[in-house]
Write an enzyme that holds these catalytic residues in place. Structure first.
Site, PDB file in Angstrom:
ATOM      1  N   GLY A 225       0.840  -1.198   0.000  1.00  0.00           N
ATOM      2  CA  GLY A 225       0.000   0.000   0.000  1.00  0.00           C
ATOM      3  C   GLY A 225       0.869   1.240   0.000  1.00  0.00           C
ATOM      4  O   GLY A 225       1.945   1.250  -0.598  1.00  0.00           O
TER       5      GLY A 225
ATOM      6  N   TYR B  44      -5.724   7.673  -5.426  1.00  0.00           N
ATOM      7  CA  TYR B  44      -4.626   6.691  -5.363  1.00  0.00           C
ATOM      8  C   TYR B  44      -4.638   5.981  -4.006  1.00  0.00           C
ATOM      9  O   TYR B  44      -4.597   4.748  -3.929  1.00  0.00           O
ATOM     10  CB  TYR B  44      -3.306   7.438  -5.602  1.00  0.00           C
ATOM     11  CG  TYR B  44      -2.043   6.691  -5.262  1.00  0.00           C
ATOM     12  CD1 TYR B  44      -1.684   5.530  -5.940  1.00  0.00           C
ATOM     13  CD2 TYR B  44      -1.172   7.156  -4.275  1.00  0.00           C
ATOM     14  CE1 TYR B  44      -0.501   4.853  -5.634  1.00  0.00           C
ATOM     15  CE2 TYR B  44       0.009   6.502  -3.966  1.00  0.00           C
ATOM     16  CZ  TYR B  44       0.337   5.350  -4.649  1.00  0.00           C
ATOM     17  OH  TYR B  44       1.499   4.683  -4.350  1.00  0.00           O
TER      18      TYR B  44
ATOM     19  N   LEU C 248       9.273   6.779  -0.657  1.00  0.00           N
ATOM     20  CA  LEU C 248      10.563   6.137  -0.928  1.00  0.00           C
ATOM     21  C   LEU C 248      11.462   7.085  -1.714  1.00  0.00           C
ATOM     22  O   LEU C 248      10.979   7.986  -2.403  1.00  0.00           O
ATOM     23  CB  LEU C 248      10.356   4.861  -1.736  1.00  0.00           C
ATOM     24  CG  LEU C 248       9.357   3.850  -1.159  1.00  0.00           C
ATOM     25  CD1 LEU C 248       9.213   2.660  -2.100  1.00  0.00           C
ATOM     26  CD2 LEU C 248       9.793   3.389   0.216  1.00  0.00           C
TER      27      LEU C 248
ATOM     28  N   ARG D   9       7.615  15.511   5.715  1.00  0.00           N
ATOM     29  CA  ARG D   9       7.532  14.179   5.125  1.00  0.00           C
ATOM     30  C   ARG D   9       8.555  13.267   5.791  1.00  0.00           C
ATOM     31  O   ARG D   9       9.548  13.725   6.337  1.00  0.00           O
ATOM     32  CB  ARG D   9       7.846  14.227   3.611  1.00  0.00           C
ATOM     33  CG  ARG D   9       6.771  14.910   2.770  1.00  0.00           C
ATOM     34  CD  ARG D   9       5.512  14.075   2.703  1.00  0.00           C
ATOM     35  NE  ARG D   9       4.441  14.717   1.948  1.00  0.00           N
ATOM     36  CZ  ARG D   9       3.541  15.562   2.459  1.00  0.00           C
ATOM     37  NH1 ARG D   9       3.585  15.895   3.740  1.00  0.00           N
ATOM     38  NH2 ARG D   9       2.589  16.067   1.705  1.00  0.00           N
TER      39      ARG D   9
HETATM   40  N1  LIG Z   1       7.756   5.387  -4.799  1.00  0.00           N
HETATM   41  C1  LIG Z   1       7.266   5.670  -3.611  1.00  0.00           C
HETATM   42  O1  LIG Z   1       7.597   6.686  -2.981  1.00  0.00           O
HETATM   43  C2  LIG Z   1       6.285   4.730  -2.957  1.00  0.00           C
HETATM   44  C3  LIG Z   1       5.859   5.005  -1.646  1.00  0.00           C
HETATM   45  C4  LIG Z   1       4.955   4.145  -1.034  1.00  0.00           C
HETATM   46  C5  LIG Z   1       4.489   3.035  -1.702  1.00  0.00           C
HETATM   47  N2  LIG Z   1       4.913   2.797  -2.975  1.00  0.00           N
HETATM   48  C6  LIG Z   1       4.395   1.609  -3.642  1.00  0.00           C
HETATM   49  O2  LIG Z   1       5.492   0.803  -4.021  1.00  0.00           O
HETATM   50  C7  LIG Z   1       5.194   0.114  -5.229  1.00  0.00           C
HETATM   51  C8  LIG Z   1       6.296   0.326  -6.250  1.00  0.00           C
HETATM   52  O3  LIG Z   1       6.385   1.712  -6.548  1.00  0.00           O
HETATM   53  P1  LIG Z   1       7.561   2.265  -7.476  1.00  0.00           P
HETATM   54  O4  LIG Z   1       7.908   3.608  -6.968  1.00  0.00           O
HETATM   55  O5  LIG Z   1       8.602   1.214  -7.650  1.00  0.00           O
HETATM   56  O6  LIG Z   1       6.782   2.467  -8.844  1.00  0.00           O
HETATM   57  P2  LIG Z   1       7.353   2.437 -10.359  1.00  0.00           P
HETATM   58  O7  LIG Z   1       8.807   2.662 -10.395  1.00  0.00           O
HETATM   59  O8  LIG Z   1       6.477   3.338 -11.131  1.00  0.00           O
HETATM   60  O9  LIG Z   1       7.103   0.955 -10.789  1.00  0.00           O
HETATM   61  C9  LIG Z   1       5.808   0.501 -11.000  1.00  0.00           C
HETATM   62  C10 LIG Z   1       5.867  -0.779 -11.772  1.00  0.00           C
HETATM   63  O10 LIG Z   1       4.520  -1.183 -12.008  1.00  0.00           O
HETATM   64  C11 LIG Z   1       4.460  -1.745 -13.291  1.00  0.00           C
HETATM   65  N3  LIG Z   1       3.123  -1.516 -13.851  1.00  0.00           N
HETATM   66  C12 LIG Z   1       2.437  -0.341 -13.914  1.00  0.00           C
HETATM   67  N4  LIG Z   1       1.257  -0.519 -14.538  1.00  0.00           N
HETATM   68  C13 LIG Z   1       1.205  -1.854 -14.861  1.00  0.00           C
HETATM   69  C14 LIG Z   1       0.246  -2.659 -15.531  1.00  0.00           C
HETATM   70  N5  LIG Z   1      -0.911  -2.150 -15.981  1.00  0.00           N
HETATM   71  N6  LIG Z   1       0.527  -3.965 -15.710  1.00  0.00           N
HETATM   72  C15 LIG Z   1       1.689  -4.489 -15.267  1.00  0.00           C
HETATM   73  N7  LIG Z   1       2.629  -3.781 -14.619  1.00  0.00           N
HETATM   74  C16 LIG Z   1       2.380  -2.475 -14.428  1.00  0.00           C
HETATM   75  C17 LIG Z   1       5.502  -1.058 -14.152  1.00  0.00           C
HETATM   76  O11 LIG Z   1       5.950  -2.023 -15.082  1.00  0.00           O
HETATM   77  P3  LIG Z   1       6.866  -1.672 -16.374  1.00  0.00           P
HETATM   78  O12 LIG Z   1       8.183  -1.259 -15.766  1.00  0.00           O
HETATM   79  O13 LIG Z   1       6.956  -2.918 -17.134  1.00  0.00           O
HETATM   80  O14 LIG Z   1       6.154  -0.536 -17.059  1.00  0.00           O
HETATM   81  C18 LIG Z   1       6.568  -0.676 -13.119  1.00  0.00           C
HETATM   82  O15 LIG Z   1       7.619  -1.594 -13.136  1.00  0.00           O
HETATM   83  C19 LIG Z   1       3.825   0.613  -5.680  1.00  0.00           C
HETATM   84  O16 LIG Z   1       2.850  -0.313  -5.283  1.00  0.00           O
HETATM   85  C20 LIG Z   1       3.652   1.921  -4.934  1.00  0.00           C
HETATM   86  O17 LIG Z   1       2.302   2.218  -4.700  1.00  0.00           O
HETATM   87  C21 LIG Z   1       5.799   3.605  -3.611  1.00  0.00           C
END
Ligand SMILES: NC(=O)c1ccc[n+]([C@@H]2O[C@H](COP(=O)([O-])OP(=O)(O)OC[C@H]3O[C@@H](n4cnc5c(N)ncnc54)[C@H](OP(=O)(O)O)[C@@H]3O)[C@@H](O)[C@H]2O)c1
Length: 323
Positions: A106, A136, A166, A209
């Site tokens: 989440g 979201y 993150l 934050r």
């Molecule tokens: N970044 C933050 O600060 C943060 C904070 C709290 C929680 N989170 C959670 O942590 C998780 C990872 O976040 P992140 O920052 O690593 O995000 P990210 O870099 O945007 O990576 C998201 C990934 O999801 C995949 N994706 C998106 N839409 C898709 C679809 N329709 N079908 C299949 N794959 C799909 C993408 O695949 P492709 O690479 O193949 O396009 C990408 O690899 C998420 O659940 C996010 O909510 C993130």
């Protein structure tokens, strides 16, 4: 627990996924990390085809549509739909394919706008999230409902983690969708190179934050996968908050930019404070973040300077570089 397990990591090529995957491989897992272009998780048939192919024992669902405040403001409908649909499809497939363990990720954005600080897991349902990221955050809350309902009715061992914001090497530095740390680093580096006198920072600077280094987050997720089997959600963070003004000043120093920081209060601050109670993660599965903010920010700035500018086209970056 993970040795020889077939582990599907959705979003395994994303920012967080690129740190989680090597940690799982180190723990002895056989990891599958398919791209969206091969299996679109918004499409139920695509999800079934993926599970048919992988036959996973463990699923870590990281895939999501994510971005900073501006991206959330411009895409509320898309963010709600994409994140809810991906979750619904993946958890339902975990049930139908009898997956042993499901880890759902989440976000701190799911917390109510007004909630006592530090945020405790028990407060998650005590109000509506901050408007700029509510669609979201609520889509992500639905994943928790699904996890708990499936645990109750189908005995699916689904756990739910709530990471704070993150940051780290390999983050998204895109102008339109980046979060605050990469957005500021990029602006500061570009202003320094162009000799600009000032850099604009969104908001008043007074919002606070909490930031978790991506490699620490990956460690927390893997520990939870190995050791935590309960239905209650668990925060993942550091327990330390910093104002955006102090963060911007720290990044200005690390980048070596000598101009002014100009805060723009006409831009949204988002939630006024964010800081998690992190005691449950330590108690339940022994997770304590070890990278202090200054060290993590320095690594992120170095990574951006060395890798991202040279290879903007290549998303295939290694994880973190923790000493
Ligand atoms: N970044 C933050 O600060 C943060 C904070 C709290 C929680 N989170 C959670 O942590 C998780 C990872 O976040 P992140 O920052 O690593 O995000 P990210 O870099 O945007 O990576 C998201 C990934 O999801 C995949 N994706 C998106 N839409 C898709 C679809 N329709 N079908 C299949 N794959 C799909 C993408 O695949 P492709 O690479 O193949 O396009 C990408 O690899 C998420 O659940 C996010 O909510 C993130």
């Amino acid at each position: 627990m993970l040795t020889s397990k077939r582990i599907l990591v959705t979003g395994g090529n994303g920012f967080l996924g690129r740190c989680v995957v090597p940690t799982l491989i180190e723990a002895g897992g056989e990891v599958f990390a398919p791209r969206r272009r091969a299996f679109d998780l918004i499409d139920r048939a695509g999800v079934d085809a993926l599970f048919e192919r992988c036959r996973p024992d463990v699923v870590i669902h990281l895939a999501a549509d994510v971005g900073g405040i501006g991206y959330n403001q411009q895409n509320p409908g898309r963010l709600f739909y994409n994140n809810a649909m991906m979750g619904l499809n993946v958890v339902e497939a975990c049930r139908t394919y009898a997956v042993e363990k499901v880890v759902l990720v989440g976000t701190v954005c799911a917390y109510p706008k007004f909630t006592p600080v530090p945020f405790r897991e028990e407060s998650l349902w005590d109000g509506y999230p901050e408007e700029t990221n509510a669609p979201y955050g609520l889509a992500k809350r639905m994943l928790l409902v699904q996890a708990q309902a499936y645990r109750q009715q189908y005995r699916l061992n689904a756990i739910y983690l709530l990471p704070v914001n993150l940051y780290g090497p390999g983050d998204n530095f895109d102008e339109d969708s980046s979060h605050v740390i990469p957005a500021l680093i990029r602006k500061l580096v570009e202003a320094k190179r162009a000799g600009r006198a000032a850099v604009e920072v969104w908001g008043s600077g007074r919002a606070s934050r909490e930031f978790l280094y991506v490699e620490d987050a990956a460690e927390g997720i893997v520990l939870a996968t190995e050791r935590y089997d309960k239905g209650e959600p668990i925060n993942l963070g550091t327990g330390n908050e910093i104002t955006i003004a102090d963060l911007a000043a720290t990044l200005k120093r690390l980048v070596g930019y000598e101009g002014e920081l100009v805060f723009d209060p006409s831009r949204p601050d988002g939630q006024s404070r964010r800081c998690l109670d992190i005691s449950a993660a330590e108690r339940e599965f022994g997770f304590v973040a070890t990278t202090d903010l200054e060290t993590g920010l320095r690594r992120t700035v170095d990574w951006y300077l060395q890798s991202a500018l040279a290879e903007r086209a290549s998303p295939a970056v290694p994880c973190g570089g923790k000493a």
